[in-house]
Design a protein around this motif. Structure first.
Motif, PDB file in Angstrom:
ATOM      1  N   ASP A  73      44.307  30.864  40.558  1.00 59.44           N
ATOM      2  CA  ASP A  73      45.032  32.060  40.983  1.00 59.44           C
ATOM      3  C   ASP A  73      46.419  32.043  40.345  1.00 59.44           C
ATOM      4  OD1 ASP A  73      45.964  34.306  42.180  1.00 59.44           O
ATOM      5  OD2 ASP A  73      45.548  33.674  44.242  1.00 59.44           O
ATOM      6  N   GLU A  74      46.588  32.869  39.326  1.00 61.36           N
ATOM      7  CA  GLU A  74      47.842  32.949  38.586  1.00 61.36           C
ATOM      8  C   GLU A  74      48.401  31.560  38.278  1.00 61.36           C
ATOM      9  OE1 GLU A  74      50.461  35.982  39.648  1.00 61.36           O
ATOM     10  OE2 GLU A  74      48.994  37.091  40.832  1.00 61.36           O
ATOM     11  N   SER A  83      43.360  38.301  44.594  1.00 60.27           N
ATOM     12  CA  SER A  83      43.357  37.024  45.317  1.00 60.27           C
ATOM     13  C   SER A  83      42.286  37.033  46.396  1.00 60.27           C
ATOM     14  CB  SER A  83      44.719  36.772  45.953  1.00 60.27           C
ATOM     15  OG  SER A  83      45.690  36.631  44.943  1.00 60.27           O
TER      16      SER A  83
HETATM   17 MG   LIG Z   1      47.358  37.539  44.468  1.00 59.61          MG
END
Ligand SMILES: [Mg+2]
Ligand SMILES: Nc1ncnc2c1ncn2[C@@H]1O[C@H](COP(=O)(O)OP(=O)(O)OP(=O)(O)O)[C@@H](O)[C@H]1O
Lengths: 252, 847
Positions: A177-178, A58
């Motif tokens: 992000d995910e 991240s």
């Molecule tokens: Mg992360």
């Protein structure tokens, strides 16, 4: 327009990190979230950033996307060196050149799906390219849901709106992000298909952070991060290959 | 659980700080009103003691009604001759501002400020309460002295000569013989205190041969009772009384305290309005903070806390906030009281040095009010928090349950109806005492405010959407989001706006009533006044009858008359009576005669009655009625006419000679004059100027000028009231800032997202500020709506010749609303800045 510093080399690179380093805290509690990461993300490609929890995925994405600043090193979006930009110009860069898909809380609850999709352009006071917009909305299959508010949409639909928003302004690069982290596997696969589709048919560039090997298998390339360092890289990954690699890495 | 209470307080310090501030201001002003009045009461008490200390007895005229008739001067010597009396002195006191000294720059001392009082000099500090500081006492014609502070601040120099404006005209080149001191410290409250000799006072104020009172000092070891008995032998049996020092002192104190009470009560009233406004702010703060802690509450419940414990935790927080706020408010109140004294001093009313008295009552009241208000406001949120289900801990985005909107609507409309009914009752048949009127109307207003607040969430959404339309159109995405945010939480918008509604509704009520009174006056002047000139005195002293005579003497006027007012007893009832030149009335005012005719100038045994009065008394034209005067004289007057237009005059009217014969009021309250045929206003102007020069203390106005003057005086009264109401508005603005700060906190993640996808800081700030402006606008419009209701009620209840039909000053009210919205914009400056500065990453990951 953001001021630009060119690297001198004209490549087809949408985003690039050179010796990217990020420390949190100091002294005994110092955490090296990124430890000299050098990486390139090519235009028109779907890249995945993989790695165990806490490996700095991240952090790398945030720094590449101009949401966070580096302790050392440089990052570029296209030819623009982000470290030279002011806060305001970073914001404008995010608005005009970058698309975002977060894991959760992607949408403004008071705006309709369509308003959420056009938000970055509305903020810029720019009219969206209607033809492109229709194509994007069509692609994510939301044509009949555009006037709904986020609270009236399922989690999967919300993520699709988020992907549509990222695509709508036709940005240089999209960071996710995910994006499927909160979804069941079927819905997640749908979203990943859309992203794949956006790269193949709409010519978009996507960088996705994930620790799901299945998700990574949708990408053209996977980059492996451990303790803030790039340790491996894989082209045309499959779920099995990624899983094996992850097992290997976690044993290190 | 107590530990949890303190943890929560600590964690929400910043958010509670604003709430505390609202309570502190309210409590502070309550405390200030008590500290100020207690202090003033104490120092005025000392002053009264000092003033009356030297006077053992006082002989003075009394009357059941009307102005008492002054005492015969010869009484002074008769009383002085009585054994056991060391000193007896006669006093004459002029009416307020009857004598006005002209400064060396040719102007008079500001006549709307503190009073200018003139007394006859008494050469005894004990009896007169004055001591000479410089020069000598006034003794001759055209000599005067002045208190030292007034002399200094207005540039009067002992030994120099000044013109004096007096009821008998301008006394030129009067000598200032000396300066004086009142009591020990010359605490004049800003008044200008002057002296002339007794003879001069009698001459200037037109009371030759009489005195207003006789002050007496006894020899030591004299039997006061015996002396009183002796005095009783000397004075007339009717219309004179003897009072002792204790009575004088008590009267003096009551007199001072009346003024102190007015100031104290007015302050207290506005403080209570402010506290009431704070309720909305505290309620909002607790609702929002608890709403953000729903999961925590759920967790506590899941872990076994029962609803009572949760409620107690929340009320414990309220108690602590209330206690802290009240204590700070107590300190702030003392500061505010000192500030107000400084303000009064700066305005020229030098108040006596007052001790700071924080009585037990003040402390108890401050704590009770502060804690009470906070607890009451936190009650509903505490109940809602206690009813959070344990499951809420597990759900994302769980919210605080609220009582159903149905119930809110029912309770709200019931309160609204009760408020309107009680208010209507209070206005139509007001209770006899002012306190009860205030209580009844205050209760009604509070019920209306609460009712509207409970009902308004229903309209908050559509209305703020409607109001936000231009903002959304004109301000881009930030504007659109501002509009959405203002309407996304109708209950919050409604309560936040309601706090502002209160102040604005009161201000617009005041404006509407003022406007209605003004426009009514315009109509009255138009329809009932034919006079070309209206002459009034700027002070209370009235207009010397010489002025009317002077005007008449010029021969340029078809009709001139002064109007004198006094109290008489007519057919057994005490009533006002007017004396005027009835023969010229027809050219000055329309009386709308119903029967009979106005008498000629030389007929002096007549009376003109209003038809209602004649009906009450059962008399008609030609009947004779009996009038008793304060002097004890009676007159038998024949009813000459009855009239119906009661806009200007509504009392029985008699010829001036009747008053003169009975020793009733000798000064005109106002004078009306109409020019003779063929004399134009322009032609008369030099004459008017000449009269004006001779009597500088009066204003000679045309009807239009009179209206302007009247409107200006109403406007300045409105300004004072509205300045005090500004406190309530400021508190409401603090409330808006507070709500916005809490909302920004609540929407941290949303703001983070907006920033991530490219919203600039400036756009974020704009979004927050315009949301505040919309909330303020909503509150302001509610306020104006309620103000219209109140204004309509008050105007309908006022007598028709005071305020006729409802008149709304649209321009001013529009301006008021615009200013309120702009103030909302400014109030949100801090929360907007905070929102703009949020760290994007922190905000995204904020939970
Ligand atoms: Mg992360
Ligand atoms: N604001 C911060 N302050 C201190 N340390 C931080 C901060 N943000 C991240 N870190 C640390 O930096 C390292 C990398 O964090 P990062 O969030 O990039 O990991 P990640 O790979 O995204 O993990 P996950 O898969 O769990 O999301 C971690 O050790 C984390 O504890």
């Amino acid at each position: 327009m953001p001021s630009t510093t060119t690297t001198g080399i004209e490549t087809d690179v949408a985003a690039r990190a050179i010796g990217a380093t990020k420390f949190y805290g100091s002294g005994d509690t110092e955490v090296r979230a990124l430890d000299g990461v050098t990486a390139e993300f090519e235009r028109g490609h779907f890249s995945a950033i993989m790695g165990p929890s806490g490996s700095g995925k991240s952090t790398l994405m945030h720094c590449l996307a101009g949401l966070d600043t580096l302790t050392d090193g440089r990052v570029f979006i296209g030819d623009t060196d982000l470290s030279t930009l002011s806060e305001r110009n970073l914001t404008l860069l995010r608005r005009d050149k970058i698309g975002f898909v977060f894991q959760a809380f992607n949408l403004v609850p008071t705006l309709t799906a369509l308003e959420n999709i056009t938000l970055p352009m509305d903020l810029a006071g720019r009219d969206p390219d209607q033809e492109w917009l229709d194509r994007v909305i069509d692609a994510v299959g939301l044509a009949d849901r555009t006037s709904h508010r986020p609270s009236e949409l399922s989690g999967g639909q919300q993520q699709r709106v988020a992907v549509a928003r990222a695509l709508a302004s036709n940005p240089e690069i999209i960071f996710a992000d995910e994006p499927t982290g909160n979804l069941d596997s079927t819905t997640g696969a749908e979203i990943l298909d859309f992203m794949r589709d956006a790269v193949d048919n709409l010519g978009q560039t996507i960088v996705m952070v994930t620790h799901d090997p299945v998700a990574a298998s949708h990408a053209d390339r996977a980059v492996f991060l451990v303790d803030g360092k790039i340790v491996d890289e894989m082209m045309e990954p499959t779920a099995e290959m990624v899983l094996d690699e992850m097992k290997l890495l976690s044993r290190r | 659980m107590l530990r949890l209470t303190f943890r929560n307080l600590g964690a929400n310090k910043a958010r509670f700080a604003m709430t505390t501030f609202a309570v502190v201001l309210g409590v502070g002003f309550v405390v200030a009103s008590f500290v100020l009045s207690d202090g003033l009461r104490s120092s005025f008490g000392d002053l009264s003691d000092e003033i009356t200390a030297g006077t053992d007895l006082q002989v003075r005229p009394v009357s059941e009604f009307g102005e008492p008739v002054p005492l015969d001067e010869t009484l002074v010597d008769e009383i002085a001759a009585i054994d056991g009396i060391r000193l007896a002195v006669g006093f004459v006191e002029g009416d307020e501002s009857a004598m006005q000294p002209v400064k060396s720059d040719g102007t008079t001392i500001n006549s709307v400020g503190p009073p200018q009082l003139t007394f006859s000099w008494v050469d005894d500090e004990g009896l007169g309460a004055f001591a000479l500081i410089e020069g000598s006492a006034p003794d001759e014609t055209a000599e005067f002295s002045m208190d030292v502070d007034a002399a200094t601040s207005n540039g009067f120099v002992v030994g120099s000569t000044y013109d004096l404006i007096t009821p008998i005209g301008v006394v030129e080149d009067a000598t200032l013989t000396g300066t004086t001191r009142f009591g020990s410290a010359n605490d004049t409250l800003g008044a200008v205190l002057m002296h002339v000799s007794l003879d001069e006072a009698q001459r200037l104020f037109g009371v030759p041969g009489t005195v207003d009172e006789i002050a007496i000092r006894l020899d030591t070891d004299t039997d006061a009772a015996a002396v009183v008995a002796e005095i009783s032998q000397v004075i007339p049996t009717y219309g004179v009384e003897i009072v002792d020092q204790a009575t004088l002192n008590a009267e003096q104190k009551a007199d001072f305290n009346q003024g102190v009470d007015i100031v104290g009560n007015v302050l207290l009233g506005f403080a209570i309005v402010s506290l009431f406004v704070s309720i909305f702010i505290i309620y909002n703060t607790f609702s929002i903070i608890l709403g953000q802690r729903v999961r925590e509450m759920g967790l506590l419940r899941a872990l076994g806390a029962d609803t009572r414990q949760i409620r107690r935790t929340v009320l414990g927080e309220a108690l602590a906030v209330g206690l802290i706020a009240s204590l700070i408010g107590l300190l702030a109140g003392v500061g505010i009281a000192q500030g107000l004294i400084a303000l009064f001093d700066a305005l020229g009313a030098s108040l006596p040095d007052s001790p700071i008295i924080v009585s037990l009552r003040t402390i108890v009241l401050a704590l009770t009010l502060g804690i009470g208000v906070t607890l009451v406001s936190a009650l509903a949120p505490a109940r809602a928090a206690a009813s959070v289900a344990p499951m809420a801990a597990l759900r994302d985005g769980a919210t605080l349950g609220h009582q159903s909107s149905r119930r809110r609507l029912v309770v709200g409309s019931t309160l609204l109806s009760i408020g309107i009914a009680v208010g209507g009752f209070g206005l139509i048949s007001p209770p006899s005492s002012t306190l009860n009127v205030v209580l009844v109307l205050g209760f009604a207003a509070a019920a209306v405010f609460l009712g509207v607040t409970l009902v308004s969430p229903v309209i908050a959404e559509p209305v703020s959407r409607g109001l936000g339309w231009p903002v959304a159109k004109g301000m881009g995405t930030a504007g659109r989001l501002a509009r959405e945010n203002a309407s996304r939480n109708p209950r919050r918008t409604a309560t936040t706006g309601a706090a502002l509604m209160i102040g604005l509704s009161l201000v617009s009520t005041v404006l509407i009533v003022g406007e209605s009174v003004k426009s009514r006056l315009g109509e009255l002047l138009e329809s009932s006044v034919q006079a070309d000139y209206l002459i009034i005195d700027d002070s209370d002293a009235g207009v010397t009858p010489k002025l009317a005579a002077d005007l008449a003497d010029t021969g340029q006027f078809a009709a001139v008359t002064g109007f004198r007012y006094d109290e008489v007893r007519l057919a057994g009832f005490v009533t006002d009576m007017i004396a005027a030149d009835l023969s010229s009335m027809g050219l000055l005012l329309s009386l709308d005669l119903q029967s009979g005719t106005l008498p000629a100038a030389d007929v002096t045994d007549v009376i003109v009655l209003h038809t209602d009065k004649a009906e009450d008394m059962g008399v008609g034209v030609g009947d004779t009625v009996t009038v008793e005067f304060a002097s004890g004289d009676a007159a038998f007057l024949k009813v000459a006419a009855t009239y119906d237009d009661d806009t200007i005059l509504d009392s029985p009217i008699v010829p001036v000679q009747v008053f003169d014969d009975a020793g009733a009021a000798a000064v005109d309250q106002w004078v009306a004059a109409s020019l003779a045929d063929g004399v134009s206003a322009a032609a008369a102007q030099p004459l008017i100027d000449q009269i004006q020069q001779r009597y500088p203390q009066v204003s000679i106005d045309s009807a239009a000028e009179f209206q302007e003057r009247f409107e200006a005086s109403i406007d300045s009264a409105l300004t004072v009231v509205n300045a005090l109401l500004a406190l309530a508005i400021v508190i409401a603005l603090i409330g808006i800032a507070n709500t916005l700060a809490l909302s920004v906190h609540e929407r941290t993640r949303e703001l983070g997202l907006l920033r991530a996808v490219g919203m600039t800081r400036r756009q974020v700030r704009r979004m927050v500020r315009w949301e505040a402006a919309l909330v303020a606008l909503f509150g302001a419009l509610l306020g104006v709506a309620v103000g219209l209701l109140f204004g309509w009620g008050v105007v309908s209840a006022l007598p028709a010749d005071f305020a006729g039909s409802l008149n709304v000053p649209f321009l001013r009210i529009t301006l008021l609303v615009a200013v309120a919205a702009a103030a909302g914009l400014v109030a949100a400056w801090l929360p907007a800045r905070r929102a703009g500065r949020l760290n994007v990453l922190d905000a995204i990951s904020h939970t």
